[in-house]
Structures are given as C-alpha cells and as structure tokens.
Design a protein around this motif. Structure first.
Motif, short mmCIF file in Angstrom:
data_model
loop_
_atom_site.label_atom_id
_atom_site.label_comp_id
_atom_site.label_asym_id
_atom_site.label_seq_id
_atom_site.Cartn_x
_atom_site.Cartn_y
_atom_site.Cartn_z
N LYS A 1 -31.42 -21.43 1.30
CA LYS A 1 -32.51 -20.47 1.45
C LYS A 1 -32.30 -19.30 0.51
CE LYS A 1 -33.31 -21.49 6.36
NZ LYS A 1 -33.32 -20.91 7.74
N ALA A 2 -33.36 -18.55 0.26
CA ALA A 2 -33.24 -17.33 -0.54
C ALA A 2 -32.36 -16.33 0.20
CB ALA A 2 -34.62 -16.72 -0.78
N ILE A 3 -31.53 -15.60 -0.54
CA ILE A 3 -30.68 -14.57 0.03
C ILE A 3 -31.27 -13.20 -0.31
CG2 ILE A 3 -28.39 -13.49 0.02
CD1 ILE A 3 -27.21 -16.21 -0.68
N VAL A 4 -31.51 -12.41 0.72
CA VAL A 4 -32.01 -11.05 0.53
C VAL A 4 -30.85 -10.09 0.77
CG1 VAL A 4 -33.64 -9.31 1.32
CG2 VAL A 4 -34.32 -11.72 1.24
N ASN A 5 -30.47 -9.38 -0.25
CA ASN A 5 -29.31 -8.50 -0.19
C ASN A 5 -29.70 -7.10 0.28
OD1 ASN A 5 -26.86 -7.14 -0.63
ND2 ASN A 5 -27.32 -6.80 -2.79
N LEU A 6 -29.25 -6.75 1.50
CA LEU A 6 -29.44 -5.40 2.03
C LEU A 6 -28.09 -4.72 2.25
CD1 LEU A 6 -32.30 -5.99 4.65
CD2 LEU A 6 -32.50 -4.96 2.38
N THR A 7 -27.09 -5.12 1.47
CA THR A 7 -25.75 -4.55 1.62
C THR A 7 -25.50 -3.45 0.58
OG1 THR A 7 -24.66 -6.05 0.06
CG2 THR A 7 -24.86 -6.80 2.34
N SER A 8 -24.39 -2.75 0.78
CA SER A 8 -23.89 -1.84 -0.25
C SER A 8 -23.14 -2.66 -1.29
CB SER A 8 -22.94 -0.81 0.39
OG SER A 8 -21.82 -1.48 0.95
N ASN A 9 -22.81 -2.04 -2.43
CA ASN A 9 -22.11 -2.74 -3.50
C ASN A 9 -20.77 -3.31 -3.05
OD1 ASN A 9 -24.16 -2.20 -5.31
ND2 ASN A 9 -23.19 -0.36 -6.12
N GLU A 10 -20.11 -2.60 -2.13
CA GLU A 10 -18.80 -3.04 -1.64
C GLU A 10 -18.86 -4.45 -1.07
OE1 GLU A 10 -15.55 -1.90 1.87
OE2 GLU A 10 -17.19 -0.51 1.40
N TYR A 11 -19.96 -4.77 -0.42
CA TYR A 11 -20.09 -6.08 0.23
C TYR A 11 -20.83 -7.10 -0.63
CZ TYR A 11 -17.91 -3.87 4.12
OH TYR A 11 -16.97 -3.22 4.88
N SER A 12 -21.79 -6.65 -1.43
CA SER A 12 -22.47 -7.60 -2.31
C SER A 12 -21.51 -8.17 -3.35
CB SER A 12 -23.68 -6.94 -2.99
OG SER A 12 -23.28 -5.85 -3.81
#
Length: 247
Positions: free
Chosen positions: A156-167
């Motif tokens: 599935k598509a991944i929607v990134n709502l994290t901070s840079n530390e986690y992305s």
C-alpha cells in the motif's frame, strides 16, 4: 494506505479500555533491546538519552519493570504528546478503532512498528539514541530494513507523518516502485512559510483524525484535508510531498 507516525516522549498508562490488545510484531526484538538497557546505570541513562537525573531514574524503573504481554495499554492512548492529543483517539467508535488499526503504524526505537491497539508499556527510547546491540552501533543499524519491510508488505502507499528522526529509519530503503508521500504542514511567520514544530505536531494529529473519521483510503483524498485552517497547496507540492499551509 499505511499512515506512519512518530511516537511521543510523554506517555501515560491507560487503565480502562474496552478492547482486547494485540502484541507488537517485533516483540522478540523488544525483549533483546530491553535486556541491553536494563544493565544501564542512572548515569548511563543520563548520558545516552541526554536527560536529567529525575527522568533517568524514572526510565530505569520503567525498563526494569517492562512486560511483554497483552496487559499493557493501547499504544494510541498511551502516547500523550501534542500529536496524539489532536488525534483524539479516546473518542473513536469501534468502527474507527478497526479502521485505525488497519492503517496506522507508529515507528518506535524500542518496538519497531506498533499498531494503535498493540499492548505497550511506558518507556523512553528515541530512535537516534546511540545504543549498541550485538554488532550494531545504533538503533538505525539494529532495525536495518525490518521496519520498511513490515510497512511495505501490504503493498500500500505509505503516508509519512513522522519527524525526520523516524522517517530516516525507512527512507533509504524506499524503491522507485513504492508510493511514499510526506505530508508537510507550514505556517506563515514574518512573511515566510515555515514548519513550526508544535503546529506541525498538532496538524499531524488532526490529519490522522481526518483520515480515520472520513475512512480515507486513497492518497488523493488527503488533499481535501482542511482541519485547523490548513489547505493543500498544489503549487508547493509534488508526487513525493503534499504541502499544507495554515491560512
């Protein structure tokens, strides 16, 4: 869609909830990490996590008493930071909970990947903590591509709502064939558009609430997000980043 969230430093144990909890998918890794941390002294906690003695003592006690069962509290209610307050998961219906559990994934230095209604215990362990486990020098090396593989397995598509530390824990593994969208929330300050940390955390939480309450399954539907005065800005966006500006 899979919605990727950061954890929060502030946590609280939830005593009452009407739901059977699941175990985090990487529970064996959790046990291994905890065994490496339980030997820390108060000074180790202070130095490695860059926290004061009060927090170091609290977190030493937490790691010494952590469990690996279904008797903890649901992750989405246990994290208590600004983002989670704005998700307002305490108001979710049973149908909301089921939808959320199918699409939300929280990235954690300790747990790897957590579903909203996985059983977790209070802890503090940022992904950027320089914790050596086996031959791995830090948590990014320890987790390797495991988090990416867990997120992408449903194709599935991944929607990134994290901070840079986690992305950072998955971005180097993203392939051209993957659909990976980062949502960026900006506000106007002194005539310039900027990402302001507190406002961005609130907006990410509101975006999660919007997705759950509206049963959003298509990334194109994200562009209709309008909570908190935010509006999608097509001219600032591209295929890898959706930019929303608070008007």
């Amino acid at each position: 869609m899979i919605i990727m969230l950061s954890p929060a430093k502030n946590m609280k144990h939830v005593e009452t909830f009407d739901r059977e909890l699941s175990l985090p998918c990487f529970i064996d890794n959790v046990k291994e990490i905890v065994e490496n941390i339980k030997i820390f002294s108060i000074e180790d906690f202070k130095n490695k996590m860059k926290i004061n003695e009060k927090l170091a003592t609290l977190n030493k006690n937490r790691f010494e008493s952590i469990k690996f069962d279904r008797l903890g509290s649901p992750a989405i209610l246990t994290y208590d930071g600004m983002q989670y307050k704005n998700i307002e998961a305490h108001s979710f219906t049973k149908q909301d909970e089921e939808f959320a559990d199918g699409c939300i994934r929280i990235i954690s230095g300790l747990y790897g990947v957590i579903k909203p209604y996985d059983s977790i215990y209070e802890y503090r362990l940022e992904m950027q903590t320089k914790l050596q486990i086996q031959e791995f020098k830090n948590l990014y090396e320890y987790w390797g591509n495991s988090i990416y593989k867990e997120l992408i397995k449903e194709k599935k598509a991944i929607v990134n709502l994290t901070s840079n530390e986690y992305s950072k824990s998955i971005e180097k593994f993203i392939k051209d064939s993957d659909t990976y969208i980062t949502c960026t929330f900006k506000v106007s300050k002194n005539g310039k558009l900027k990402v302001e940390s507190t406002q961005a955390k609130k907006a990410r939480g509101m975006m999660v609430k919007y997705i759950v309450k509206n049963r959003v399954k298509d990334i194109e539907e994200l562009k209709k997000f309008n909570l908190g005065g935010y509006k999608y800005q097509e001219k600032l966006s591209d295929n890898g980043e959706y930019v929303f500006v608070k008007e």
